[in-house]
Design a protein around this motif. Structure first.
Motif, PDB file in Angstrom:
ATOM      1  N   TRP A  99       0.861  -1.182   0.000  1.00 42.10           N
ATOM      2  CA  TRP A  99       0.000   0.000   0.000  1.00 42.10           C
ATOM      3  C   TRP A  99       0.898   1.233   0.000  1.00 42.10           C
ATOM      4  O   TRP A  99       1.644   1.465   0.964  1.00 42.10           O
ATOM      5  CB  TRP A  99      -0.897   0.028   1.240  1.00 42.10           C
ATOM      6  N   ASN A 100       0.833   2.022  -1.073  1.00 38.12           N
ATOM      7  CA  ASN A 100       1.586   3.274  -1.134  1.00 38.12           C
ATOM      8  C   ASN A 100       3.050   3.068  -0.766  1.00 38.12           C
ATOM      9  O   ASN A 100       3.613   3.804   0.052  1.00 38.12           O
ATOM     10  CB  ASN A 100       0.937   4.328  -0.234  1.00 38.12           C
ATOM     11  N   ALA A 122       8.779   2.573  -4.755  1.00 41.04           N
ATOM     12  CA  ALA A 122       9.895   2.024  -3.984  1.00 41.04           C
ATOM     13  C   ALA A 122       9.374   0.934  -3.061  1.00 41.04           C
ATOM     14  O   ALA A 122       8.176   0.871  -2.763  1.00 41.04           O
ATOM     15  CB  ALA A 122      10.570   3.126  -3.176  1.00 41.04           C
ATOM     16  N   ASP A 123      10.273   0.088  -2.614  1.00 43.45           N
ATOM     17  CA  ASP A 123       9.887  -1.029  -1.739  1.00 43.45           C
ATOM     18  C   ASP A 123      10.182  -0.708  -0.281  1.00 43.45           C
ATOM     19  O   ASP A 123      11.215  -1.084   0.261  1.00 43.45           O
ATOM     20  CB  ASP A 123      10.618  -2.301  -2.161  1.00 43.45           C
ATOM     21  N   PHE A 124       9.256   0.017   0.356  1.00 39.11           N
ATOM     22  CA  PHE A 124       9.305   0.186   1.807  1.00 39.11           C
ATOM     23  C   PHE A 124       8.469  -0.899   2.484  1.00 39.11           C
ATOM     24  O   PHE A 124       8.369  -0.934   3.698  1.00 39.11           O
ATOM     25  CB  PHE A 124       8.799   1.570   2.209  1.00 39.11           C
ATOM     26  N   GLN A 125       7.862  -1.739   1.680  1.00 43.55           N
ATOM     27  CA  GLN A 125       7.014  -2.845   2.137  1.00 43.55           C
ATOM     28  C   GLN A 125       7.860  -3.924   2.808  1.00 43.55           C
ATOM     29  O   GLN A 125       7.821  -4.111   4.026  1.00 43.55           O
ATOM     30  CB  GLN A 125       6.265  -3.404   0.930  1.00 43.55           C
ATOM     31  N   SER A 126       8.662  -4.635   2.024  1.00 44.62           N
ATOM     32  CA  SER A 126       9.462  -5.712   2.599  1.00 44.62           C
ATOM     33  C   SER A 126      10.650  -5.175   3.394  1.00 44.62           C
ATOM     34  O   SER A 126      11.103  -5.825   4.337  1.00 44.62           O
ATOM     35  CB  SER A 126       9.951  -6.661   1.503  1.00 44.62           C
ATOM     36  N   ALA A 127      11.157  -3.992   3.028  1.00 44.52           N
ATOM     37  CA  ALA A 127      12.263  -3.411   3.791  1.00 44.52           C
ATOM     38  C   ALA A 127      11.830  -3.172   5.233  1.00 44.52           C
ATOM     39  O   ALA A 127      12.552  -3.512   6.186  1.00 44.52           O
ATOM     40  CB  ALA A 127      12.715  -2.111   3.145  1.00 44.52           C
ATOM     41  N   PHE A 128      10.645  -2.611   5.414  1.00 45.56           N
ATOM     42  CA  PHE A 128      10.133  -2.331   6.756  1.00 45.56           C
ATOM     43  C   PHE A 128       9.746  -3.611   7.484  1.00 45.56           C
ATOM     44  O   PHE A 128      10.167  -3.847   8.623  1.00 45.56           O
ATOM     45  CB  PHE A 128       8.923  -1.403   6.665  1.00 45.56           C
ATOM     46  N   PHE A 129       8.950  -4.464   6.818  1.00 50.28           N
ATOM     47  CA  PHE A 129       8.420  -5.617   7.533  1.00 50.28           C
ATOM     48  C   PHE A 129       9.495  -6.652   7.824  1.00 50.28           C
ATOM     49  O   PHE A 129       9.531  -7.244   8.907  1.00 50.28           O
ATOM     50  CB  PHE A 129       7.269  -6.250   6.756  1.00 50.28           C
ATOM     51  N   GLY A 130      10.397  -6.869   6.873  1.00 47.68           N
ATOM     52  CA  GLY A 130      11.494  -7.798   7.111  1.00 47.68           C
ATOM     53  C   GLY A 130      12.382  -7.335   8.252  1.00 47.68           C
ATOM     54  O   GLY A 130      12.844  -8.148   9.068  1.00 47.68           O
ATOM     55  N   GLY A 178       4.369   0.984   1.049  1.00 50.92           N
ATOM     56  CA  GLY A 178       4.579   0.396   2.364  1.00 50.92           C
ATOM     57  C   GLY A 178       3.616  -0.738   2.642  1.00 50.92           C
ATOM     58  O   GLY A 178       3.191  -1.457   1.730  1.00 50.92           O
ATOM     59  N   VAL A 179       3.243  -0.887   3.916  1.00 52.03           N
ATOM     60  CA  VAL A 179       2.347  -1.963   4.324  1.00 52.03           C
ATOM     61  C   VAL A 179       0.991  -1.377   4.707  1.00 52.03           C
ATOM     62  O   VAL A 179       0.891  -0.194   5.038  1.00 52.03           O
ATOM     63  CB  VAL A 179       2.932  -2.759   5.516  1.00 52.03           C
ATOM     64  N   PRO A 180      -0.077  -2.171   4.690  1.00 53.14           N
ATOM     65  CA  PRO A 180      -1.387  -1.686   5.134  1.00 53.14           C
ATOM     66  C   PRO A 180      -1.320  -1.177   6.578  1.00 53.14           C
ATOM     67  O   PRO A 180      -0.612  -1.736   7.416  1.00 53.14           O
ATOM     68  CB  PRO A 180      -2.277  -2.927   5.026  1.00 53.14           C
ATOM     69  N   TYR A 181      -2.074  -0.119   6.860  1.00 48.51           N
ATOM     70  CA  TYR A 181      -1.977   0.509   8.176  1.00 48.51           C
ATOM     71  C   TYR A 181      -2.399  -0.428   9.301  1.00 48.51           C
ATOM     72  O   TYR A 181      -1.917  -0.297  10.434  1.00 48.51           O
ATOM     73  CB  TYR A 181      -2.768   1.811   8.224  1.00 48.51           C
ATOM     74  N   LYS A 182      -3.241  -1.408   9.017  1.00 47.32           N
ATOM     75  CA  LYS A 182      -3.637  -2.361  10.062  1.00 47.32           C
ATOM     76  C   LYS A 182      -2.463  -3.243  10.481  1.00 47.32           C
ATOM     77  O   LYS A 182      -2.375  -3.656  11.634  1.00 47.32           O
ATOM     78  CB  LYS A 182      -4.800  -3.225   9.583  1.00 47.32           C
ATOM     79  N   LEU A 183      -1.563  -3.540   9.557  1.00 46.83           N
ATOM     80  CA  LEU A 183      -0.382  -4.310   9.922  1.00 46.83           C
ATOM     81  C   LEU A 183       0.545  -3.470  10.788  1.00 46.83           C
ATOM     82  O   LEU A 183       1.124  -3.972  11.760  1.00 46.83           O
ATOM     83  CB  LEU A 183       0.349  -4.795   8.670  1.00 46.83           C
ATOM     84  N   LYS A 184       0.683  -2.191  10.451  1.00 43.67           N
ATOM     85  CA  LYS A 184       1.484  -1.304  11.303  1.00 43.67           C
ATOM     86  C   LYS A 184       0.845  -1.188  12.682  1.00 43.67           C
ATOM     87  O   LYS A 184       1.556  -1.158  13.710  1.00 43.67           O
ATOM     88  CB  LYS A 184       1.601   0.075  10.657  1.00 43.67           C
ATOM     89  N   GLN A 185      -0.480  -1.136  12.749  1.00 45.42           N
ATOM     90  CA  GLN A 185      -1.170  -1.091  14.038  1.00 45.42           C
ATOM     91  C   GLN A 185      -0.885  -2.355  14.842  1.00 45.42           C
ATOM     92  O   GLN A 185      -0.600  -2.289  16.045  1.00 45.42           O
ATOM     93  CB  GLN A 185      -2.668  -0.942  13.822  1.00 45.42           C
ATOM     94  N   PHE A 186      -0.940  -3.517  14.184  1.00 44.45           N
ATOM     95  CA  PHE A 186      -0.627  -4.769  14.858  1.00 44.45           C
ATOM     96  C   PHE A 186       0.787  -4.736  15.430  1.00 44.45           C
ATOM     97  O   PHE A 186       1.018  -5.121  16.588  1.00 44.45           O
ATOM     98  CB  PHE A 186      -0.774  -5.933  13.878  1.00 44.45           C
ATOM     99  N   ILE A 187       1.737  -4.273  14.628  1.00 50.07           N
ATOM    100  CA  ILE A 187       3.123  -4.195  15.078  1.00 50.07           C
ATOM    101  C   ILE A 187       3.239  -3.280  16.294  1.00 50.07           C
ATOM    102  O   ILE A 187       3.929  -3.597  17.276  1.00 50.07           O
ATOM    103  CB  ILE A 187       4.021  -3.712  13.926  1.00 50.07           C
ATOM    104  N   ASP A 188       2.564  -2.140  16.263  1.00 49.42           N
ATOM    105  CA  ASP A 188       2.637  -1.201  17.384  1.00 49.42           C
ATOM    106  C   ASP A 188       1.989  -1.756  18.646  1.00 49.42           C
ATOM    107  O   ASP A 188       2.419  -1.453  19.761  1.00 49.42           O
ATOM    108  CB  ASP A 188       1.981   0.124  17.002  1.00 49.42           C
TER     109      ASP A 188
END
Length: 207
Positions: free
Chosen positions: A99-100, A157-165, A102-112
């Motif tokens: 998403w944009n 850009a790939d902030f998706q796997s960079a962030f989640f990995g 990065g990752v979906p905001y619900k996944l970021k919420q889960f991480i937080d």
């Protein structure tokens, strides 16, 4: 016996490519792991608690060696319950659409929510962070429609796997395998889908 939890960050249901690839993974996992029954944590089902002012204050109270009280205690208890649900498994399958960049905001919420001191990590003033999720394995389904490996910045850009990995490694999960589906706007969707499903089956057999 290992326990597998599928954590879904996609809200698209039957239209979701990441969920379809995850279903292929689970199908192969069930065929090669008799007697096991994976569970699902849908981050969009309303069960994920917020992590707002009370929870943030509770976190700092715990950091300081105190015990949260009142509204803070309630918020902290919700975070602890979510972490305990997550931690009760030793195998994870994540579906992570881009998403944009990065990752979906619900996944970021889960991480937080789950990334709490004494649960996911501890920290030492001289040696820094130490991840506490030891002995666990993760398989991650990454999907995107426009961005793809090798494309220029004009395609994102790939902030998706960079962030989640990075979060998985920071949390202590070192055994991580990726399943990718990036057909791009000019690539072959069918070929990319077939490759992703083959990769999913390959990983699931020995997961």
């Amino acid at each position: 016996m290992s326990r597998l939890l599928h954590i879904s960050a996609s809200p698209r249901g039957a239209e979701s490519i990441s969920l379809a690839i995850a279903a292929t993974f689970v199908e192969e996992y069930l065929a090669t792991h008799p007697g096991e029954q994976p569970d699902t944590f849908d981050l969009w089902d309303g069960g994920l608690p917020e992590f707002g002012p009370a929870a943030a204050a509770a976190k700092m109270t715990v950091f300081g060696g105190g015990t949260p009280q009142g509204e803070q205690a309630e918020a902290w208890a919700a975070a602890v319950r979510t972490f305990e649900r997550f931690d009760s498994y030793d195998r994870y399958l994540f579906t992570v659409p881009m998403w944009n960049a990065g990752v979906p905001y619900k996944l970021k919420q889960f991480i937080d929510v789950v990334s709490q001191p004494g649960m996911i990590f501890d920290v030492h003033p001289e040696t820094g962070y130490r991840g506490l999720l030891r002995g666990k394995r993760a398989a991650v389904v990454y999907t995107s429609a426009v961005w793809g490996p090798g494309l220029g910045a004009e395609f994102g850009a790939d902030f998706q796997s960079a962030f989640f990995g990075d979060w998985l490694r920071w949390a202590g999960v070192s055994d991580v395998q990726e399943i990718r589906h990036h057909p791009t706007l000019t690539g072959s969707y069918e070929t990319a889908r077939k490759q992703a499903e083959e990769r999913a089956r390959e990983i699931a057999r020995t997961f």
